[in-house]
Design an enzyme around this catalytic site. Structure first.
Site, PDB file in Angstrom:
ATOM      1  NE  ARG A 101     -26.093  12.386  16.113  1.00 24.33           N
ATOM      2  CZ  ARG A 101     -26.134  13.120  15.013  1.00 24.33           C
ATOM      3  NH1 ARG A 101     -25.033  13.371  14.338  1.00 24.33           N
ATOM      4  NH2 ARG A 101     -27.269  13.600  14.592  1.00 24.33           N
ATOM      5  CD  GLN A 161      -7.281   5.584   9.604  1.00 27.29           C
ATOM      6  OE1 GLN A 161      -7.749   4.567   9.091  1.00 27.29           O
ATOM      7  NE2 GLN A 161      -6.937   5.620  10.871  1.00 27.29           N
ATOM      8  NE  ARG A 162      -3.028   3.164   1.262  1.00 27.56           N
ATOM      9  CZ  ARG A 162      -3.474   2.044   0.688  1.00 27.56           C
ATOM     10  NH1 ARG A 162      -3.761   0.990   1.425  1.00 27.56           N
ATOM     11  NH2 ARG A 162      -3.659   1.967  -0.593  1.00 27.56           N
ATOM     12  CG  ASP A 192      -1.177  -1.548   8.125  1.00 30.35           C
ATOM     13  OD1 ASP A 192      -1.974  -0.603   8.129  1.00 30.35           O
ATOM     14  OD2 ASP A 192      -1.144  -2.404   7.223  1.00 30.35           O
ATOM     15  NE  ARG A 207     -26.887   9.112  13.528  1.00 29.94           N
ATOM     16  CZ  ARG A 207     -27.475  10.236  13.110  1.00 29.94           C
ATOM     17  NH1 ARG A 207     -26.853  11.057  12.300  1.00 29.94           N
ATOM     18  NH2 ARG A 207     -28.707  10.522  13.513  1.00 29.94           N
ATOM     19  N   GLY A 213      -7.489  11.234  22.711  1.00 35.72           N
ATOM     20  CA  GLY A 213      -8.206  10.977  23.956  1.00 35.72           C
ATOM     21  C   GLY A 213      -9.548  10.305  23.711  1.00 35.72           C
ATOM     22  NE  ARG A 237      -3.499  -5.842   5.211  1.00 35.85           N
ATOM     23  CZ  ARG A 237      -2.969  -5.607   4.036  1.00 35.85           C
ATOM     24  NH1 ARG A 237      -1.670  -5.679   3.875  1.00 35.85           N
ATOM     25  NH2 ARG A 237      -3.721  -5.314   3.001  1.00 35.85           N
ATOM     26  N   GLY A 287       0.858  -1.190   0.000  1.00 39.55           N
ATOM     27  CA  GLY A 287       0.000   0.000   0.000  1.00 39.55           C
ATOM     28  C   GLY A 287       0.892   1.237   0.000  1.00 39.55           C
TER      29      GLY A 287
HETATM   30  O1  F6P Z   1      -1.286  -1.918   4.558  1.00 38.81           O
HETATM   31  C1  F6P Z   1      -1.825  -0.661   4.509  1.00 38.81           C
HETATM   32  C2  F6P Z   1      -3.302  -0.724   4.378  1.00 38.81           C
HETATM   33  O2  F6P Z   1      -3.752   0.584   4.229  1.00 38.81           O
HETATM   34  C3  F6P Z   1      -4.043  -1.455   5.481  1.00 38.81           C
HETATM   35  O3  F6P Z   1      -4.224  -0.657   6.629  1.00 38.81           O
HETATM   36  C4  F6P Z   1      -5.324  -1.846   4.790  1.00 38.81           C
HETATM   37  O4  F6P Z   1      -5.830  -3.031   5.330  1.00 38.81           O
HETATM   38  C5  F6P Z   1      -4.878  -2.087   3.385  1.00 38.81           C
HETATM   39  O5  F6P Z   1      -3.665  -1.418   3.206  1.00 38.81           O
HETATM   40  C6  F6P Z   1      -5.848  -1.665   2.317  1.00 38.81           C
HETATM   41  O6  F6P Z   1      -5.301  -2.020   1.101  1.00 38.81           O
HETATM   42  P1  F6P Z   1      -5.904  -1.702  -0.310  1.00 38.81           P
HETATM   43  O7  F6P Z   1      -5.484  -0.317  -0.683  1.00 38.81           O
HETATM   44  O8  F6P Z   1      -5.282  -2.710  -1.198  1.00 38.81           O
HETATM   45  O9  F6P Z   1      -7.391  -1.808  -0.190  1.00 38.81           O
END
Ligand code: F6P
Length: 335
Positions: A171, A262-263, A135, A254, A194, A180, A10
């Site tokens: 809420r 996040q990525r 991860d 909710r 927090g 992962r 990833g």
């Molecule tokens: O390994 C990084 C990650 O973002 C994990 O947190 C997540 O499970 C996975 O990759 C998602 O991968 P993809 O982009 O292939 O859906």
């Protein structure tokens, strides 16, 4: 010398800083070197898809998320010996002295098997690997993975936004986090913001106790659910809803998924500097004719710890999936 750079698994913030550091250090320290990018990760290595890189190609990219080289998932590589051999031969036949890899635990495993084939056949290329994963599951006994802090930064920002609405509307929010099989990202983001509770993979949750905790709260409750936990946020909502109904608790519940947000995006300063330092250090080691190895993340200015690929890829020795107890105690103490 001839170098190749591959970004695998990833994408994550920090990969571009690494590419930039390898290209620039290589060309500045020894201008006769040629540096090539492997396009689309391990798939590109299989297809011999290489592009020569100049310093200009890497201008202004250090902070940017993603990877300018691309990275396609190739899950079949793990068990496909023909693919692994083809990759080793492509490196050798294209006269690469070194392959620089930044990626997740799948990339580390791939680098190790390709490297073992290279050794067995006495081929020339050496492989230098460092982590790149939000991860924090790559050799984490030897330091946090590159990219992890960037993902915490993004998560923190999102969790604070959610707090605003959670608080205004009294809420409960169930918030899914990537990560992962490990809870690192969810848990550290939870500590930073927090959050009231973080549900971890493999945890036996006491739902009644969790509802006690929620019912004691006046306004907002944010519960982060780590990706590897066996139930989805919708299933958890249903469990909580049932107990709320029985106990006549009025809070609304909710759900929201932080997931791919996040990525992506800008890298944290720590990741930019660390990936740059690692890229530079690895190039210097290559110019000293170093052997293949894994470069663990250490602070800028300090020599990185170098592990053999065999050791690094053996997660029973180099990595732990569950959060250490003292980190859990630390989080509880701050609640
Ligand atoms: O390994 C990084 C990650 O973002 C994990 O947190 C997540 O499970 C996975 O990759 C998602 O991968 P993809 O982009 O292939 O859906």
């Amino acid at each position: 010398m001839k170098f190749a750079i591959l970004t695998g698994g990833g994408d994550c913030p920090g990969m571009n800083a690494f590419i930039r550091a390898v290209v620039r250090s290589a060309l500045n320290l020894r201008p006769a070197t040629s540096v090539w990018g492997v396009i689309d990760g391990w798939q590109g290595l299989l297809d011999s898809n290489f592009r020569r890189l100049t310093k200009r190609d890497t201008a202004g990219i250090a902070h940017a998320g993603g990877t300018i080289l691309g990275t396609l998932r190739l899950p079949e590589l793990k068990d496909n010996i023909d693919m692994q051999e083809a990759m080793a031969l492509n490196l050798h036949d294209n006269f690469f002295d070194y392959l620089f890899v930044i990626g997740g635990n799948g990339s580390l495993a791939a680098a190790n098997v390709v490297n073992n084939f290279i050794k067995e056949k006495n081929l020339n290329t050496k492989i230098l690997v460092t982590s790149g994963s939000i991860d924090n599951d790559v050799c984490n006994n030897y330091g946090f993975s590159n990219g992890f802090y960037s993902a915490i930064d993004k998560s923190l920002e999102m969790l604070e936004w959610i707090r605003d609405t959670a608080s205004a509307h009294r809420r409960v929010y169930l918030i899914a986090s990537m990560g992962r099989d490990t809870a690192y990202l969810a848990f550290y983001a939870g500590i930073a913001t927090g959050a009231e509770y973080v549900i971890r993979p493999r945890e036996e949750v006491d739902w009644e106790k969790l509802v006690n905790l929620i019912s004691e709260r006046d306004r907002d409750t944010r519960i982060i659910v780590a990706e590897g936990y066996e139930k989805s946020i919708i299933e958890i909502r249903n469990i909580l809803f049932e107990i709320f109904s029985k106990r006549n608790i009025k809070h609304e519940i909710r759900t929201v998924d932080m997931g791919y947000f996040q990525r992506g995006g800008k890298a944290a300063v720590k990741d930019i500097l660390q990936c740059s330092w690692l890229g530079y250090s690895m190039v210097k080691e290559a110019y000293n004719n170093c052997d293949s190895g894994f470069y663990a993340t250490f602070s800028v200015g300090h020599p990185p710890a170098v592990l053999t690929l065999d050791f690094a890829a053996d997660s029973s020795k180099s990595n732990h999936a569950d959060l250490p107890d003292d980190i859990i105690e630390f989080a509880l103490a701050l609640r």
